[in-house]
Design an enzyme around this catalytic site. Structure first.
Site, PDB file in Angstrom:
ATOM      1  CB  CYS A   1      -2.159   2.955   1.615  1.00 26.85           C
ATOM      2  SG  CYS A   1      -2.104   3.703   0.080  1.00 26.85           S
TER       3      CYS A   1
ATOM      4  CB  CYS B   1      -5.230   7.131  -1.424  1.00 25.40           C
ATOM      5  SG  CYS B   1      -5.635   6.366  -1.233  1.00 25.40           S
TER       6      CYS B   1
ATOM      7  CG  ASN C   1       4.697   3.173   1.125  1.00 22.45           C
ATOM      8  OD1 ASN C   1       5.181   3.036   2.698  1.00 22.45           O
ATOM      9  ND2 ASN C   1       4.706   3.617   0.399  1.00 22.45           N
TER      10      ASN C   1
ATOM     11  CD  GLU D   1      -2.584   6.509   4.318  1.00 27.73           C
ATOM     12  OE1 GLU D   1      -2.134   5.152   3.892  1.00 27.73           O
ATOM     13  OE2 GLU D   1      -2.891   7.227   3.941  1.00 27.73           O
TER      14      GLU D   1
HETATM   15  N1  THU Z   1       0.505   5.857  -0.068  1.00 26.74           N
HETATM   16  C1  THU Z   1       0.202   5.656   1.209  1.00 26.74           C
HETATM   17  O1  THU Z   1       0.468   4.985   1.700  1.00 26.74           O
HETATM   18  N2  THU Z   1      -0.779   6.226   1.570  1.00 26.74           N
HETATM   19  C2  THU Z   1      -1.609   7.142   0.403  1.00 26.74           C
HETATM   20  O2  THU Z   1      -2.245   7.087   1.055  1.00 26.74           O
HETATM   21  C3  THU Z   1      -0.860   7.280  -0.737  1.00 26.74           C
HETATM   22  C4  THU Z   1       0.071   6.381  -1.211  1.00 26.74           C
HETATM   23  C5  THU Z   1       1.307   4.690  -0.789  1.00 26.74           C
HETATM   24  C6  THU Z   1       1.558   4.176  -1.639  1.00 26.74           C
HETATM   25  C7  THU Z   1       2.697   4.226  -2.397  1.00 26.74           C
HETATM   26  O3  THU Z   1       3.144   2.668  -2.263  1.00 26.74           O
HETATM   27  C8  THU Z   1       3.494   5.299  -2.288  1.00 26.74           C
HETATM   28  O4  THU Z   1       2.444   5.850  -1.286  1.00 26.74           O
HETATM   29  C9  THU Z   1       3.565   6.276  -3.386  1.00 26.74           C
HETATM   30  O5  THU Z   1       1.818   6.969  -4.205  1.00 26.74           O
END
Ligand code: THU
Length: 145
Positions: A61, A99, A50, A63
């Site tokens: 994110c 997410c 992320n 992913e």
């Molecule tokens: N985040 C991800 O990298 N993947 C997800 O599927 C959910 C959230 C990250 C985004 C942000 O940098 C941190 O987690 C908090 O939301």
């Protein structure tokens, strides 16, 4: 849990790659670090972390970082993704399910019935779900054809 169509060794390898990728997480605002490792149908692995932003909404994110790296290198067919997430310097106690936005990006490039989403706390502690389980009745390219 669904039937494991990905071999045990590959699951462990993907989780290890996701744990390594998490180390590059740029998350000074949430301190929540996520790593992902995406397996192409051809057996290549693209990792992602992320990447946050002071303006918040440009945050990407882990992913999607992995998907966009792979797609920008010409890959469009994927079999599985491993995801590891948790607060910086703390033990990972929860599974970091993707997410909604990331699930929709998966829907663009993956077969919901077969794409495997591996959420892990460690190499030995994980859950596997298909994209169909995480995004039932998803909207995709087929809706526009
Ligand atoms: N985040 C991800 O990298 N993947 C997800 O599927 C959910 C959230 C990250 C985004 C942000 O940098 C941190 O987690 C908090 O939301």
């Amino acid at each position: 849990m669904v039937e494991h169509v990905i071999e045990q060794d590959m699951i462990a390898h993907l989780i290890e790659k996701a744990i390594q990728a998490r180390e590059a997480s740029y998350s000074p605002y949430s301190n929540y670090q996520v790593g992902a490792a995406l397996l192409t149908e051809g057996g290549e692995i693209f990792t992602g972390c992320n990447i946050e932003n002071a303006a918040y909404s440009p945050t990407n994110c882990a992913e999607r970082t992995a998907f966009f790296k792979a797609v920008s290198e010409g890959k469009r067919k994927f079999s599985a993704i491993a995801i590891v997430g948790g607060t910086k310097n703390e033990e990972i106690t929860q599974y970091a399910y993707p997410c909604g936005v990331c699930r929709q990006v998966m829907m663009e490039f993956c077969d919901p019935q077969t794409f495997q989403i591996i959420v892990a706390k460690s190499k030995n502690e994980y859950e596997i779900k298909t994209l169909l389980q995480l995004l039932p009745d998803g909207f995709g390219a087929a809706n526009l054809s």
